[in-house]
Design an enzyme around this catalytic site. Structure first.
Site, PDB file in Angstrom:
ATOM      1  N   ASP A  24       1.020  -1.281  -0.163  1.00  0.00           N
ATOM      2  CA  ASP A  24       0.030  -0.013   0.013  1.00  0.00           C
ATOM      3  C   ASP A  24       0.975   1.309  -0.033  1.00  0.00           C
ATOM      4  O   ASP A  24       2.037   1.526   0.805  1.00  0.00           O
ATOM      5  CB  ASP A  24      -0.714  -0.067   1.313  1.00  0.00           C
ATOM      6  CG  ASP A  24      -1.937   0.966   1.480  1.00  0.00           C
ATOM      7  OD1 ASP A  24      -3.095   0.702   1.298  1.00  0.00           O
ATOM      8  OD2 ASP A  24      -1.306   2.118   1.499  1.00  0.00           O
ATOM      9  N   ASN A  76      -2.658  12.921  -3.654  1.00  0.00           N
ATOM     10  CA  ASN A  76      -3.917  13.670  -4.153  1.00  0.00           C
ATOM     11  C   ASN A  76      -4.212  15.009  -3.716  1.00  0.00           C
ATOM     12  O   ASN A  76      -4.393  15.996  -4.498  1.00  0.00           O
ATOM     13  CB  ASN A  76      -4.802  12.687  -3.900  1.00  0.00           C
ATOM     14  CG  ASN A  76      -5.144  11.308  -4.653  1.00  0.00           C
ATOM     15  OD1 ASN A  76      -4.546  11.598  -5.961  1.00  0.00           O
ATOM     16  ND2 ASN A  76      -5.363  10.268  -4.318  1.00  0.00           N
ATOM     17  N   ASP A 117      -2.453   9.672  -9.837  1.00  0.00           N
ATOM     18  CA  ASP A 117      -2.757   8.202 -11.035  1.00  0.00           C
ATOM     19  C   ASP A 117      -1.164   7.981 -11.556  1.00  0.00           C
ATOM     20  O   ASP A 117      -1.050   6.487 -11.652  1.00  0.00           O
ATOM     21  CB  ASP A 117      -3.413   8.613 -12.306  1.00  0.00           C
ATOM     22  CG  ASP A 117      -4.956   8.548 -11.818  1.00  0.00           C
ATOM     23  OD1 ASP A 117      -5.246   7.770 -10.479  1.00  0.00           O
ATOM     24  OD2 ASP A 117      -5.900   8.855 -12.763  1.00  0.00           O
ATOM     25  N   GLU A 168      -4.792   2.277  -4.006  1.00  0.00           N
ATOM     26  CA  GLU A 168      -3.562   2.184  -3.868  1.00  0.00           C
ATOM     27  C   GLU A 168      -2.915   1.238  -3.048  1.00  0.00           C
ATOM     28  O   GLU A 168      -1.930   1.193  -2.510  1.00  0.00           O
ATOM     29  CB  GLU A 168      -3.060   3.653  -3.308  1.00  0.00           C
ATOM     30  CG  GLU A 168      -4.045   4.473  -2.269  1.00  0.00           C
ATOM     31  CD  GLU A 168      -4.130   3.733  -0.956  1.00  0.00           C
ATOM     32  OE1 GLU A 168      -4.892   2.671  -1.085  1.00  0.00           O
ATOM     33  OE2 GLU A 168      -3.513   3.949   0.104  1.00  0.00           O
TER      34      GLU A 168
HETATM   35  N1  LIG Z   1      -5.145   9.137  -7.809  1.00  0.00           N
HETATM   36  C1  LIG Z   1      -5.736   8.389  -7.250  1.00  0.00           C
HETATM   37  N2  LIG Z   1      -6.253   8.215  -6.005  1.00  0.00           N
HETATM   38  C2  LIG Z   1      -6.874   7.093  -5.371  1.00  0.00           C
HETATM   39  C3  LIG Z   1      -7.266   6.393  -6.455  1.00  0.00           C
HETATM   40  N3  LIG Z   1      -7.984   5.013  -5.739  1.00  0.00           N
HETATM   41  C4  LIG Z   1      -8.048   5.699  -4.560  1.00  0.00           C
HETATM   42  N4  LIG Z   1      -7.387   6.897  -4.267  1.00  0.00           N
HETATM   43  C5  LIG Z   1      -7.001   7.702  -3.171  1.00  0.00           C
HETATM   44  O1  LIG Z   1      -6.070   6.948  -2.223  1.00  0.00           O
HETATM   45  C6  LIG Z   1      -6.114   7.413  -1.077  1.00  0.00           C
HETATM   46  C7  LIG Z   1      -6.098   6.665  -0.048  1.00  0.00           C
HETATM   47  O2  LIG Z   1      -5.929   7.170   1.137  1.00  0.00           O
HETATM   48  P1  LIG Z   1      -5.847   6.485   2.855  1.00  0.00           P
HETATM   49  O3  LIG Z   1      -6.287   5.190   2.583  1.00  0.00           O
HETATM   50  O4  LIG Z   1      -6.413   7.810   3.591  1.00  0.00           O
HETATM   51  O5  LIG Z   1      -4.382   6.207   2.859  1.00  0.00           O
HETATM   52  P2  LIG Z   1      -2.992   6.991   2.846  1.00  0.00           P
HETATM   53  O6  LIG Z   1      -3.127   8.422   2.705  1.00  0.00           O
HETATM   54  O7  LIG Z   1      -2.122   6.276   1.693  1.00  0.00           O
HETATM   55  O8  LIG Z   1      -2.387   6.732   4.231  1.00  0.00           O
HETATM   56  P3  LIG Z   1      -1.591   5.268   4.706  1.00  0.00           P
HETATM   57  O9  LIG Z   1      -2.121   4.179   3.719  1.00  0.00           O
HETATM   58  O10 LIG Z   1      -1.961   5.219   6.246  1.00  0.00           O
HETATM   59  O11 LIG Z   1      -0.195   5.411   4.571  1.00  0.00           O
HETATM   60  C8  LIG Z   1      -7.602   8.384  -0.956  1.00  0.00           C
HETATM   61  O12 LIG Z   1      -7.134   9.805  -1.024  1.00  0.00           O
HETATM   62  C9  LIG Z   1      -8.123   8.054  -1.956  1.00  0.00           C
HETATM   63  O13 LIG Z   1      -8.900   9.037  -2.732  1.00  0.00           O
HETATM   64  C10 LIG Z   1      -7.101   6.384  -7.725  1.00  0.00           C
HETATM   65  O14 LIG Z   1      -7.585   5.336  -8.623  1.00  0.00           O
HETATM   66  N5  LIG Z   1      -6.346   7.387  -8.211  1.00  0.00           N
END
Ligand SMILES: Nc1nc2c(ncn2[C@@H]2O[C@H](COP(=O)(O)OP(=O)(O)OP(=O)(O)O)[C@@H](O)[C@H]2O)c(=O)[nH]1
Length: 250
Positions: free
Chosen positions: A119, A127, A136, A162
């Site tokens: 992850d 983002n 992306d 992600e």
């Molecule tokens: N650009 C993009 N963002 C995505 C996609 N799918 C999910 N996300 C974003 O991935 C982010 C996941 O954030 P969190 O689950 O809070 O996790 P994190 O910020 O990575 O934090 P940790 O996992 O705790 O390190 C969110 O902002 C979602 O909007 C995608 O296909 N494209």
């Protein structure tokens, strides 16, 4: 060289018989027009029409067969595209969640399986700071790193936004952990070209489960290890040993 080949005339023998009859008719006509001669004339006209119409029908049926073959090819191509879309992630081209679950369960029918779940760390920040398209691009970059580093026998899937899964058939838990470390390092040094020059890291959970398991068994173990890696500070690999998780030195 002329690549056009003339198709063989199906009715060559009939055509020759017609020419011979025509010659006989022509040679008799001037001399003695009788009932036989008239009958031959009518027969010739009917036979010519029969040949002409049959040739037309054969041409039409050839065209229909050609169209059917072309439609069949289009159908096969559409089926292939549908199958691809149903099993692959549109952004990265790797397997999607449903395909990964299916692959894992099929492996488990008669094989042990090592699994990596990874992850991207603090991805929300990417983002929020730079926008979704940059996010992306980071996802695609992480997949590039995975594809460069994992063994050829591995299958890579995107199981969440992600979050990614790597199937490593035939590898021990320790070997899978080494693969995860190699991917972690590749991501850490990869040039993601973020606007503020910052880098990207990811956290990893590794599990190993014997044949007979199910996707949920292996995934939940790896996910639990991933959670520990996140809690322990991110950018690291944790390996599940049954219910126990071992944090690997980075
Ligand atoms: N650009 C993009 N963002 C995505 C996609 N799918 C999910 N996300 C974003 O991935 C982010 C996941 O954030 P969190 O689950 O809070 O996790 P994190 O910020 O990575 O934090 P940790 O996992 O705790 O390190 C969110 O902002 C979602 O909007 C995608 O296909 N494209």
């Amino acid at each position: 060289m002329d690549t056009c080949t003339v198709p063989p005339d199906l009715f060559e023998a009939e055509h020759r018989a017609l020419l011979a009859a025509q010659a006989t008719y022509d040679s008799c006509s001037a001399a003695a027009p009788d009932r036989c001669h008239q009958a031959l004339g009518r027969l010739l006209t009917a036979y010519e029409r029969l040949l002409r119409e049959t040739r037309r029908l054969v041409r039409r049926s050839d065209r229909a067969e050609l169209e059917m073959t072309q439609l069949n090819h289009q159908l096969q191509e559409l089926t292939r595209q549908l199958e691809y879309r149903a099993t692959h992630d549109s952004l990265t081209g790797i397997f999607n969640r449903a395909a990964i679950i299916d692959l894992v369960n099929r492996h488990f029918v008669n094989q042990d399986l090592a699994l990596i779940v990874l992850d991207i760390d603090h991805f929300k920040r990417v983002n929020d700071s730079f926008g979704h398209p940059v996010g992306d691009r980071v996802i695609v970059g992480v997949v590039d790193c995975l594809q460069r580093v994992v063994p050829a026998t591995a299958s890579i899937g995107r199981v969440g936004g992600e979050e990614f899964t790597v199937l490593l058939p035939g590898l021990s838990a320790e070997a899978a952990e080494q693969v995860a470390q190699a991917v972690r390092q590749a991501i850490e040094v990869h040039a993601f070209d973020l606007p503020d020059g910052s880098g990207i890291t990811a956290s990893f959970g590794v599990s190993w489960f014997p044949a007979g398991g199910r996707f949920d068994d292996a995934y939940n173990l790896a996910d639990e290890a991933l959670y520990q890696a996140k809690r322990n500070g991110r950018n690291q690999v944790a390996r599940a040993l049954g219910p126990t998780v071992i944090l690997a030195a980075t």
